[in-house]
Design a protein around this motif. Structure first.
Motif, PDB file in Angstrom:
ATOM      1  N   ALA A  59      23.048  44.216  -6.075  1.00 52.66           N
ATOM      2  CA  ALA A  59      24.094  43.184  -6.013  1.00 52.66           C
ATOM      3  C   ALA A  59      25.242  43.518  -6.960  1.00 52.66           C
ATOM      4  N   ALA A  60      24.912  44.000  -8.165  1.00 52.74           N
ATOM      5  CA  ALA A  60      25.954  44.377  -9.124  1.00 52.74           C
ATOM      6  C   ALA A  60      26.772  45.543  -8.593  1.00 52.74           C
ATOM      7  N   ARG A  61      26.099  46.536  -7.996  1.00 50.97           N
ATOM      8  CA  ARG A  61      26.811  47.682  -7.441  1.00 50.97           C
ATOM      9  C   ARG A  61      27.748  47.259  -6.317  1.00 50.97           C
ATOM     10  N   SER A  62      27.264  46.370  -5.448  1.00 53.30           N
ATOM     11  CA  SER A  62      28.081  45.912  -4.322  1.00 53.30           C
ATOM     12  C   SER A  62      29.292  45.119  -4.797  1.00 53.30           C
ATOM     13  N   ARG A  63      29.084  44.228  -5.757  1.00 58.19           N
ATOM     14  CA  ARG A  63      30.192  43.419  -6.266  1.00 58.19           C
ATOM     15  C   ARG A  63      31.251  44.277  -6.944  1.00 58.19           C
ATOM     16  N   LEU A  64      30.796  45.223  -7.753  1.00 61.09           N
ATOM     17  CA  LEU A  64      31.745  46.079  -8.466  1.00 61.09           C
ATOM     18  C   LEU A  64      32.417  47.083  -7.530  1.00 61.09           C
ATOM     19  N   ALA A  65      31.731  47.421  -6.418  1.00 60.14           N
ATOM     20  CA  ALA A  65      32.353  48.310  -5.432  1.00 60.14           C
ATOM     21  C   ALA A  65      33.569  47.640  -4.796  1.00 60.14           C
ATOM     22  N   LEU A  66      33.527  46.314  -4.682  1.00 62.30           N
ATOM     23  CA  LEU A  66      34.674  45.580  -4.135  1.00 62.30           C
ATOM     24  C   LEU A  66      35.903  45.707  -5.027  1.00 62.30           C
ATOM     25  N   LEU A  67      35.666  46.023  -6.310  1.00 70.66           N
ATOM     26  CA  LEU A  67      36.765  46.223  -7.254  1.00 70.66           C
ATOM     27  C   LEU A  67      37.188  47.686  -7.315  1.00 70.66           C
ATOM     28  N   GLY A  68      36.591  48.492  -6.432  1.00 67.89           N
ATOM     29  CA  GLY A  68      36.950  49.901  -6.381  1.00 67.89           C
ATOM     30  C   GLY A  68      36.200  50.768  -7.373  1.00 67.89           C
ATOM     31  N   LEU A  69      35.107  50.261  -7.935  1.00 68.89           N
ATOM     32  CA  LEU A  69      34.346  51.011  -8.930  1.00 68.89           C
ATOM     33  C   LEU A  69      33.205  51.770  -8.255  1.00 68.89           C
ATOM     34  N   ALA A  70      33.082  53.046  -8.583  1.00 61.80           N
ATOM     35  CA  ALA A  70      32.028  53.882  -8.009  1.00 61.80           C
ATOM     36  C   ALA A  70      30.679  53.503  -8.603  1.00 61.80           C
ATOM     37  N   ALA A  71      29.628  53.885  -7.894  1.00 66.07           N
ATOM     38  CA  ALA A  71      28.276  53.560  -8.350  1.00 66.07           C
ATOM     39  C   ALA A  71      27.923  54.249  -9.660  1.00 66.07           C
ATOM     40  N   THR A  72      28.662  55.307  -9.989  1.00 65.07           N
ATOM     41  CA  THR A  72      28.396  56.025 -11.232  1.00 65.07           C
ATOM     42  C   THR A  72      29.371  55.647 -12.353  1.00 65.07           C
ATOM     43  N   SER A  73      30.185  54.638 -12.122  1.00 63.77           N
ATOM     44  CA  SER A  73      31.147  54.224 -13.149  1.00 63.77           C
ATOM     45  C   SER A  73      30.435  53.501 -14.284  1.00 63.77           C
ATOM     46  N   LEU A  74      31.070  53.486 -15.447  1.00 65.64           N
ATOM     47  CA  LEU A  74      30.438  52.882 -16.618  1.00 65.64           C
ATOM     48  C   LEU A  74      30.127  51.396 -16.429  1.00 65.64           C
ATOM     49  N   PRO A  75      31.033  50.578 -15.843  1.00 67.16           N
ATOM     50  CA  PRO A  75      30.684  49.162 -15.647  1.00 67.16           C
ATOM     51  C   PRO A  75      29.427  48.956 -14.807  1.00 67.16           C
ATOM     52  N   VAL A  76      29.236  49.801 -13.791  1.00 75.73           N
ATOM     53  CA  VAL A  76      28.028  49.691 -12.966  1.00 75.73           C
ATOM     54  C   VAL A  76      26.792  50.065 -13.788  1.00 75.73           C
ATOM     55  N   LEU A  77      26.894  51.145 -14.548  1.00 73.96           N
ATOM     56  CA  LEU A  77      25.767  51.576 -15.370  1.00 73.96           C
ATOM     57  C   LEU A  77      25.407  50.525 -16.417  1.00 73.96           C
ATOM     58  N   VAL A  78      26.421  49.888 -16.992  1.00 74.69           N
ATOM     59  CA  VAL A  78      26.168  48.834 -17.975  1.00 74.69           C
ATOM     60  C   VAL A  78      25.495  47.635 -17.305  1.00 74.69           C
ATOM     61  N   SER A  79      25.956  47.273 -16.106  1.00 70.99           N
ATOM     62  CA  SER A  79      25.356  46.135 -15.404  1.00 70.99           C
ATOM     63  C   SER A  79      23.897  46.416 -15.068  1.00 70.99           C
ATOM     64  N   TRP A  80      23.584  47.652 -14.694  1.00 74.65           N
ATOM     65  CA  TRP A  80      22.191  48.014 -14.415  1.00 74.65           C
ATOM     66  C   TRP A  80      21.347  47.950 -15.681  1.00 74.65           C
ATOM     67  N   ALA A  81      21.918  48.430 -16.783  1.00 81.62           N
ATOM     68  CA  ALA A  81      21.190  48.389 -18.056  1.00 81.62           C
ATOM     69  C   ALA A  81      20.929  46.953 -18.486  1.00 81.62           C
ATOM     70  N   ILE A  82      21.919  46.084 -18.287  1.00 83.14           N
ATOM     71  CA  ILE A  82      21.745  44.665 -18.628  1.00 83.14           C
ATOM     72  C   ILE A  82      20.605  44.062 -17.809  1.00 83.14           C
ATOM     73  N   ALA A  83      20.594  44.354 -16.509  1.00 85.27           N
ATOM     74  CA  ALA A  83      19.548  43.804 -15.636  1.00 85.27           C
ATOM     75  C   ALA A  83      18.168  44.266 -16.086  1.00 85.27           C
ATOM     76  N   GLU A  84      18.013  45.558 -16.311  1.00 86.34           N
ATOM     77  CA  GLU A  84      16.685  46.087 -16.641  1.00 86.34           C
ATOM     78  C   GLU A  84      16.212  45.629 -18.018  1.00 86.34           C
ATOM     79  N   GLU A  85      17.090  45.714 -19.019  1.00 84.28           N
ATOM     80  CA  GLU A  85      16.664  45.338 -20.367  1.00 84.28           C
ATOM     81  C   GLU A  85      16.400  43.838 -20.486  1.00 84.28           C
ATOM     82  N   THR A  86      17.195  43.031 -19.793  1.00 88.64           N
ATOM     83  CA  THR A  86      16.963  41.582 -19.822  1.00 88.64           C
ATOM     84  C   THR A  86      15.659  41.224 -19.134  1.00 88.64           C
ATOM     85  N   LEU A  87      15.399  41.858 -18.001  1.00 89.88           N
ATOM     86  CA  LEU A  87      14.170  41.555 -17.267  1.00 89.88           C
ATOM     87  C   LEU A  87      12.934  42.006 -18.034  1.00 89.88           C
ATOM     88  N   LYS A  88      13.009  43.147 -18.697  1.00 91.77           N
ATOM     89  CA  LYS A  88      11.864  43.593 -19.510  1.00 91.77           C
ATOM     90  C   LYS A  88      11.600  42.604 -20.647  1.00 91.77           C
TER      91      LYS A  88
END
Length: 237
Positions: A59-88
């Protein structure tokens, strides 16, 4: 659809490296062992967080893609890190940290790292499915080895950040503990995002920098764990 045999190999390849790290972790606290049932529950809770993280990351990747951000961009990577670390952290908080067995400061580190290893085991198994399904067993073996010394250890040191924050604020006020936990979570997200950014940026030097980052953090955290145990058990003596 992968065969049951392939799934079995992937699960085995995901669990065994995590259990090796868990063995060394529990050896570090062998004089004050935790209940094996709670260790198993913490490991399982971490694994349960993976299927929750996947749709959040997508969901984070899809939302940020609408802003023109690639899946390997820093905002996407940060959003993934937030999801994983918060869930753990939530997995540990919901299943383990409120229990009476968590009665010493080092326990927070032990249990959150165990949650992280459960998460890593499930994540590693998913990464192994693709090469094993296509018969690329050598690639699967190489992937497993790299994740053993890289991504798995990353999950350990990231969750340890929160564990240490809770441990060192163990006897502080509830507000102070919230601040410490937030700081630990921010550090965990920062380490996670930095590691992924270095790995994805490509190039041998970037990959070496990623491994240097995570191993340096591991050395610091294991030294901190010895300090934490010294003050905890000296005061209890």
């Amino acid at each position: 659809m992968p065969s049951f045999e392939t799934i079995g190999y992937a699960v085995l390849g995901g669990i065994v490296p995590a259990l090796i790290w868990l063995y060394f972790l529990l050896k570090e606290d062998a004089e004050h062992p935790e209940p094996k049932s709670l260790i198993a529950l913490a490991f399982f809770a971490g694994a349960l967080a993976v299927p929750l993280a996947i749709p959040l990351e997508e969901a984070a990747r899809s939302r940020l893609a609408l802003l023109g951000l690639a899946a390997t961009s820093l905002p996407v990577l940060v959003s993934w890190a937030i999801a994983e670390e918060t869930l753990k952290y939530l997995a540990g908080a919901l299943f383990i940290l409120w229990r009476s067995a968590v009665d010493e400061a080092p326990d927070y580190v032990i249990y959150l790292i165990t949650v992280a290893l459960g998460f890593a085991a499930c994540e590693n198994a998913l990464f192994l499915l693709a090469p094993l399904s296509s018969g690329q067993f050598l690639l699967g073996f190489e992937t497993d080895n790299l994740r053993f010394v890289g991504s798995t250890l990353l999950h350990v040191v990231a969750s340890a950040s929160i564990g240490f924050a809770l441990a060192f604020s163990w006897k502080k006020s509830p507000l102070a503990r919230i601040v410490y936990a937030a700081a630990g979570l921010i550090l965990a997200v920062g380490l996670h995002a930095a590691f992924n950014a270095l790995i994805i940026s490509g190039g041998g030097s970037a990959a070496l920098s990623a491994f240097f980052l995570v191993w340096s953090a591991a050395v610091v955290f294991f030294a901190l764990f010895e300090v934490l145990k010294y003050f905890q058990y000296r005061s209890a003596a």
